[in-house]
Design a protein around this motif. Sequence first.
Motif, PDB file in Angstrom:
ATOM      1  N   UNK A 144       0.817  -1.211   0.000  1.00 31.93           N
ATOM      2  CA  UNK A 144       0.000   0.000   0.000  1.00 31.93           C
ATOM      3  C   UNK A 144       0.857   1.271   0.000  1.00 31.93           C
ATOM      4  N   UNK A 145       0.339   2.283  -0.621  1.00 30.56           N
ATOM      5  CA  UNK A 145       0.946   3.615  -0.576  1.00 30.56           C
ATOM      6  C   UNK A 145      -0.177   4.600  -0.295  1.00 30.56           C
ATOM      7  N   UNK A 149      -4.208   3.201  -0.938  1.00 31.32           N
ATOM      8  CA  UNK A 149      -4.343   2.696   0.426  1.00 31.32           C
ATOM      9  C   UNK A 149      -5.697   2.027   0.658  1.00 31.32           C
ATOM     10  N   UNK A 150      -6.128   1.284  -0.339  1.00 35.92           N
ATOM     11  CA  UNK A 150      -7.379   0.532  -0.213  1.00 35.92           C
ATOM     12  C   UNK A 150      -7.250  -0.487   0.925  1.00 35.92           C
ATOM     13  N   UNK A 151      -8.365  -0.924   1.437  1.00 33.51           N
ATOM     14  CA  UNK A 151      -8.372  -1.843   2.585  1.00 33.51           C
ATOM     15  C   UNK A 151      -7.686  -3.156   2.216  1.00 33.51           C
ATOM     16  N   UNK A 152      -7.139  -3.814   3.237  1.00 38.17           N
ATOM     17  CA  UNK A 152      -6.415  -5.063   3.027  1.00 38.17           C
ATOM     18  C   UNK A 152      -7.234  -6.076   2.245  1.00 38.17           C
ATOM     19  N   UNK A 153      -8.470  -6.260   2.645  1.00 46.62           N
ATOM     20  CA  UNK A 153      -9.262  -7.301   2.000  1.00 46.62           C
ATOM     21  C   UNK A 153      -9.580  -6.911   0.561  1.00 46.62           C
ATOM     22  N   UNK A 155      -7.621  -5.179  -1.301  1.00 52.31           N
ATOM     23  CA  UNK A 155      -6.367  -5.410  -2.040  1.00 52.31           C
ATOM     24  C   UNK A 155      -6.308  -6.865  -2.509  1.00 52.31           C
ATOM     25  N   UNK A 171     -15.748 -12.994   2.786  1.00 49.51           N
ATOM     26  CA  UNK A 171     -14.718 -13.553   3.657  1.00 49.51           C
ATOM     27  C   UNK A 171     -15.327 -13.798   5.023  1.00 49.51           C
ATOM     28  N   UNK A 173     -15.530 -13.901   9.018  1.00 49.84           N
ATOM     29  CA  UNK A 173     -15.039 -12.963  10.021  1.00 49.84           C
ATOM     30  C   UNK A 173     -13.728 -13.471  10.626  1.00 49.84           C
ATOM     31  N   UNK A 176     -10.933 -12.690   8.454  1.00 49.82           N
ATOM     32  CA  UNK A 176     -10.686 -11.247   8.349  1.00 49.82           C
ATOM     33  C   UNK A 176      -9.969 -10.719   9.594  1.00 49.82           C
ATOM     34  N   UNK A 177     -10.240 -11.373  10.734  1.00 50.99           N
ATOM     35  CA  UNK A 177      -9.766 -10.800  11.990  1.00 50.99           C
ATOM     36  C   UNK A 177      -8.243 -10.755  12.114  1.00 50.99           C
ATOM     37  N   UNK A 179      -6.211 -10.831   9.355  1.00 55.22           N
ATOM     38  CA  UNK A 179      -5.701 -10.605   8.001  1.00 55.22           C
ATOM     39  C   UNK A 179      -4.579  -9.576   7.968  1.00 55.22           C
ATOM     40  N   UNK A 180      -4.790  -8.449   8.655  1.00 59.28           N
ATOM     41  CA  UNK A 180      -3.842  -7.330   8.578  1.00 59.28           C
ATOM     42  C   UNK A 180      -2.446  -7.783   8.986  1.00 59.28           C
ATOM     43  N   UNK A 184       1.189  -8.421   6.457  1.00 57.47           N
ATOM     44  CA  UNK A 184       2.439  -7.705   6.697  1.00 57.47           C
ATOM     45  C   UNK A 184       3.542  -8.660   7.109  1.00 57.47           C
TER      46      UNK A 184
END
Lengths: 637, 637
Positions: A144-145, A149-153, A155, A171, A173, A176-177, A179-180, A184
């Motif tokens: 992301x830049x 900077x769209x949301x992780x999901x 992307x 997805x 839950x 998703x919980x 994912x972030x 990384x």
Amino acid sequence: MNKYRVTFLPEQKEVEVEAGTTLLQAAEKAGIQINTLCGGEGLCGECRVQVVGGKARADKNAIGFFSKDELQKGFVLACQTKVEDDLQVFVPAKSRAGEEHIITEGTTIAYSEPERVVLHRRPYDPASFFGPLVSKVYLELPEPTLADNTADIERITRELRKKVGRENYEISLACLQNLAEKLRRYDWKVTATVAWHGNIGRILSIEGGDTTDRHYGLAVDVGTTTVVVQLVDMRTGKVMGVEGSHNLQARFGEDVISRMVFACGRGSLDEVHKAIITNINNLLGTLSQSKNVDTNDITAIVAAGNTTMSHFLLRLMPCNIRLEPYVPTATVYPQVIARELGIQIHPQGILEVMPGVASYVGGDIVAGILACGMADKPEIKCLIDVGTNGEIVIGNNEWLVCCSASAGPAFEGGGSRCGMRAARGAIQKVKIHNGQVTYEAIGKTKPRGLCGSGFIDIIYELVRNGIIGPDGKFTGSKDGKRLTDDDDPRYILAFPEETESGEAVSISESEIANLIKSKGAVFAAIKSLADYVGLKFDQLDTIYVAGGFGSSLDITKAVAIGLLPDIDTSRIQFIGNSSVMGARMALLSAHAFEKAIDISKKMTNIELSNYPPFMDEFIAALFLPHTNSSLFPSVHY
Amino acid sequence: MNKYRVTFLPEQKEVEVEAGTTLLQAAEKAGIQINTLCGGEGLCGECRVQVVGGKARADKNAIGFFSKDELQKGFVLACQTKVEDDLQVFVPAKSRAGEEHIITEGTTIAYSEPERVVLHRRPYDPASFFGPLVSKVYLELPEPTLADNTADIERITRELRKKVGRENYEISLACLQNLAEKLRRYDWKVTATVAWHGNIGRILSIEGGDTTDRHYGLAVDVGTTTVVVQLVDMRTGKVMGVEGSHNLQARFGEDVISRMVFACGRGSLDEVHKAIITNINNLLGTLSQSKNVDTNDITAIVAAGNTTMSHFLLRLMPCNIRLEPYVPTATVYPQVIARELGIQIHPQGILEVMPGVASYVGGDIVAGILACGMADKPEIKCLIDVGTNGEIVIGNNEWLVCCSASAGPAFEGGGSRCGMRAARGAIQKVKIHNGQVTYEAIGKTKPRGLCGSGFIDIIYELVRNGIIGPDGKFTGSKDGKRLTDDDDPRYILAFPEETESGEAVSISESEIANLIKSKGAVFAAIKSLADYVGLKFDQLDTIYVAGGFGSSLDITKAVAIGLLPDIDTSRIQFIGNSSVMGARMALLSAHAFEKAIDISKKMTNIELSNYPPFMDEFIAALFLPHTNSSLFPSVHY
């Protein structure tokens, strides 16, 4: 309390047990696994052992399982016989649990599929194969830049849209919980596991790095008698291994009706449900160990079974299936997280159950239609699946009608003393010529019993040689030395000295009568259905025959005994276990699974119990080949 | 250990406590609820009490919360003051927890919505209203017969297709498992609860008989400062009740940044997540009790909040929201079973979270766009939502751009001594004329503090009367008796004898400076966004203003202080809490929820931190009304 020594042969394993212990319990203590289909209630007769030293007698309720000769030789049921003396007990191979299981692993003959029908033609068809029910997609995401900077999901789904070309994703839950952190930690290089359902891709998990080389699925045939699991490589569509075992539900009853009575009456649905879950877990455990596959890499299961089995699998109330007007809870089933049912695969892995049509036309038949491709083309074809029920389908790409008739377990090796399923040692081919009997057992070993194709052969050979008449009764005229003089006379196919267990392989007059009833029910169903749609047999382009007969089926003989219609045998194809085959196709192609749902919705079920001509057809078919010989013009014994 | 008596006033409640007990703990023992936003860590200053008898001194870390005068009068923070003497302690109404809550229940003024905008125009529009996110449908099913023995679930979906006219249904396994028994027990008369998601109806439950008269939903605004829950009758769309409370997460930090720091650092995401779940459960519990509603009849929740709040609600990792490049885990959220998060409604009831756009443009803004209808028509409109962040949207039915600027909590009543949210006793209107101050408090009671609209009024009145200059500094020229001579001089709006607590309601120079920064940030964001899309303000058809200012907002004064653009005030509409309004619209219309997703996808977010002109605009706006007076031609003080 007195203690006695029990020695099991041929192992010479000795255990000391208290008086009153059953032989079954003693064997367990000795580490010897004995068959107990009925759960040790003296009902199945599978735990036959021979007491060769010491005093023990067959329980009087168990006498029916043995001939006079056997009783004299000391045969008893292990589960019904209490130890009241020091004993020496011989455990025949046939009574040993796991024996068939182990054999199956080596040969997998019973589950081999005619490769020409499916493996090459269909799953490798790019249109279907490259969209398995669950797929793994490796993604290298742009970091992301501020400008992106769209949301992780988002992307992830954006990249999935690019790579897979489908639009809609969901997805869970749970996924998703974390994912972030995962994205990384793995430097934006991840593998998405996506289940396709309708037009939506459901993201089941995100793994770090490229894990696409580890992706497996299971195709499962939940039969009333046997459960078969194929481990499939989801990348290549290849079957990596196959395992089969008896359905553990047998302890609650041999057929679907008695299991429903148990589940809805004195027993509980839970128990019956858990039995099949245990079956599947056992088989997938064995497969994953032997193939060195992590069960967390198994992300999808497609199971096919008749409607009752599908209900038991999902723990749906089956109680109305057996009561007029025969209403199941469902014939199309929800997608389920397999773990929610206790099936030990990937925590978010899915279970799809093949859709069915009615209480007695289940997902196994729909799987069969998918497998043989009869709903793809305009030619009218017929599928005959012979199991405990015989199910018949006639139709093409525009219409499909089906029916079901109770055939009994005869052709699956059930209900007779020497019947067995198609595994090592099962006689699958028989020939009688000038009083000489020749046979071939699966695995080219000493015979252990008879499987379905063997029964068809022997009936044909018996009637062709005049040993039985067209009514199935022994004529008494020939081959006297092979005929016993029991109340229910038996024809001995393999003498004790020829067999693995030292027990003769034989067939009795009443068993022949049962087989004739079975073939009569199947043929009557075919005839009724063809009449219903106004078709003559020779208007059928192809007849596919599925079922657990064995690795091969002599079509000519199956026609000659009146099981199959008398059409040009080149137009009859034996396709084996089409249920697991169709399940695998759906596993490897979400498109095929959708198609199965379409097929199930398109099919018209004819309730034979509500169709009076059927009973007349059945009675007319209780003859070899048929009371109306004009239906079998090519058959001459 | 020594024991002391503490008497709380005005109740005269006396308790005995051990030496060293805090006043907060003593109050708890006495059954007196004192505000503790920071969890008793001396950070929020909400637990101010006055020691009127006995010896106690303000902790030195707490001194900053009080004026010299207050310190002399014995004001202390209850959480930071230990009992070392027999004490008499007066607890002002403002420091009492639950006080606001109780008041809100009576008046609900803070959450009243301009009825004209939404209630009548939209939900009652048949196209949207008759498709709530979850609906109950009463079915009288024909009993099965042999001629119609379709599966139980198919019998239900067949009837649903007839009655509702939609095609595709799914059912949860749990619901399917006891379906057969339920249908027969209730004689084929059942009520299906169906959640609509995309083009699929998901059957959540089947109840016996007709239960359609008991069906409720919740619209929730998860604000950083306050949480508001509306209990909605899903049949009529009527709001049956509304409850609001402070967001319990405040104890982890006042703003989203400090809560993220807590959740991602020394604290845990779990705690912050659970706080908001507790908030919602408390509010829905109160509502269901007071309205006599069984929580099992609540089948759906739509929650709207900023992106951080939405992450906390769903327990998604929010940690990258605060770090450049500001990437959230998600902006569109999965449908969740509310019980899986611990929200105590129907076991299969769903929670939908309004979709957002980016880390600092959340679902609350999308809800606002939905509520004001600006994405429905070709006219270009603007939505300004003033909270801790000011979010701006400009656009129409074809395009939407948005941005967000940090405005601080000033207009929500945060960050200043007399600030409070819009509840009973909050001064919401102020007028100064010829040195005479008149004001109006919500509920027509004695004043307790100032809410957002009151702050706007007072700034306007101060500058108009020349008490402060256009730079926000006191000129010292007039009204000397209302001006204190503190280091940070205060203008007294209501003298102690006029107020409920006996404490003056006032505003200080530094608080005015903060308010000017807030209004400057909001205006600079509006101006930057308008410039970005090349629009002059007078090209905006309508400006909608949302936020927790109070029950009304004097638009003319908001323009005059330079918060809102100087256009014809008849084209500026105050719409109140548009977040909960939009959430309710989505609850009552699956179509509206789909539309919200479309809106969120259509919106282009401009990162002001990546847009250099913004900082210049901000600095230019730190003046009353603005350094460039040509932007406010109609404003003359």
